[in-house]
Design a protein around this motif. Structure first.
Motif, mmCIF file in Angstrom:
data_model
loop_
_atom_site.group_PDB
_atom_site.id
_atom_site.type_symbol
_atom_site.label_atom_id
_atom_site.label_comp_id
_atom_site.label_asym_id
_atom_site.label_seq_id
_atom_site.Cartn_x
_atom_site.Cartn_y
_atom_site.Cartn_z
ATOM 1 N N ASP A 1 0.819 -1.215 0.000
ATOM 2 C CA ASP A 1 0.000 0.000 0.000
ATOM 3 C C ASP A 1 0.852 1.263 0.000
ATOM 4 O O ASP A 1 0.441 2.296 -0.532
ATOM 5 N N SER A 2 2.042 1.203 0.563
ATOM 6 C CA SER A 2 2.893 2.389 0.628
ATOM 7 C C SER A 2 3.743 2.585 -0.635
ATOM 8 O O SER A 2 4.404 3.617 -0.778
ATOM 9 N N TYR A 3 3.737 1.633 -1.553
ATOM 10 C CA TYR A 3 4.524 1.741 -2.785
ATOM 11 C C TYR A 3 3.937 2.845 -3.676
ATOM 12 O O TYR A 3 2.725 3.041 -3.732
ATOM 13 N N ASP A 4 4.782 3.541 -4.401
ATOM 14 C CA ASP A 4 4.354 4.622 -5.292
ATOM 15 C C ASP A 4 3.930 4.043 -6.652
ATOM 16 O O ASP A 4 4.771 3.611 -7.438
ATOM 17 N N PHE A 5 2.647 4.036 -6.915
ATOM 18 C CA PHE A 5 2.086 3.511 -8.161
ATOM 19 C C PHE A 5 1.762 4.623 -9.157
ATOM 20 O O PHE A 5 0.970 4.409 -10.071
ATOM 21 N N PHE A 6 2.364 5.803 -9.005
ATOM 22 C CA PHE A 6 2.017 6.951 -9.841
ATOM 23 C C PHE A 6 2.137 6.652 -11.339
ATOM 24 O O PHE A 6 1.228 6.951 -12.112
ATOM 25 N N LYS A 7 3.258 6.082 -11.765
ATOM 26 C CA LYS A 7 3.436 5.788 -13.192
ATOM 27 C C LYS A 7 2.372 4.819 -13.692
ATOM 28 O O LYS A 7 1.832 4.980 -14.785
ATOM 29 N N VAL A 8 2.100 3.819 -12.887
ATOM 30 C CA VAL A 8 1.126 2.796 -13.271
ATOM 31 C C VAL A 8 -0.262 3.410 -13.417
ATOM 32 O O VAL A 8 -0.953 3.193 -14.422
ATOM 33 N N THR A 9 -0.671 4.176 -12.421
ATOM 34 C CA THR A 9 -2.019 4.738 -12.469
ATOM 35 C C THR A 9 -2.159 5.780 -13.576
ATOM 36 O O THR A 9 -3.211 5.868 -14.219
#
Length: 150
Positions: A14-22
């Motif tokens: 949950d704390s991982y940065d998924f910005f590129k993915v989203t």
């Protein structure tokens, strides 16, 4: 969520940065911010289940599978995520069968484990109970994750 080990796994994911993915998913699938948020939440749950149960093959389809495919394309980020959050590389193994299989024939374990850990049923808007037949939309051939040590 029931056990502390699972909570820790989920917190890492949950704390991982998924910005590129989203960002890529939203653009590619013309999804609203709310839809992206809902799918990401379910992807995180699915990844946590895979991490907590490396011997199980959880079949997925629909929106969660689509977002996982986007994530896999960011190969360096995905590899880093697997190392840091899951502890092993979560491989993609597409189903190559020409037959369409209802989800409930091969996914009861996923739904059961989901309910056990998240204390509710998965949302049917994200996790349809059955895959659509070819030509009806959806992904008629689910993919699944497999644990393979590096």
């Amino acid at each position: 969520m029931i056990n502390e080990d699972f909570k820790l796994i989920f917190q890492k994911i949950d704390s991982y940065d998924f910005f590129k993915v989203t960002t890529k998913y939203q653009s590619a699938h013309k999804a609203s911010s709310e839809q992206v948020s809902q799918v990401l939440c379910e992807l995180k749950k699915w990844l946590a289940l895979c991490a907590a149960n490396p011997g199980k093959k959880y079949h997925i389809g629909s929106h969660v599978d689509d977002m996982w495919h986007v994530f896999i394309l960011f190969t360096k980020d995905y590899s880093d995520f697997c190392d840091k959050c899951i502890g092993f590389f979560l491989h993609h193994e597409p189903n190559i069968s020409e037959e369409t299989t209802p989800i409930n024939e091969n996914n009861d374990e996923l739904f059961s484990d989901y309910e056990k850990h998240f204390l509710k049923k998965p949302p049917t808007t994200i996790w349809p109970r059955y895959h659509a037949m070819p030509g009806e939309g959806g992904n008629p051939r689910p993919c699944h994750c497999i644990y393979m040590p590096r």
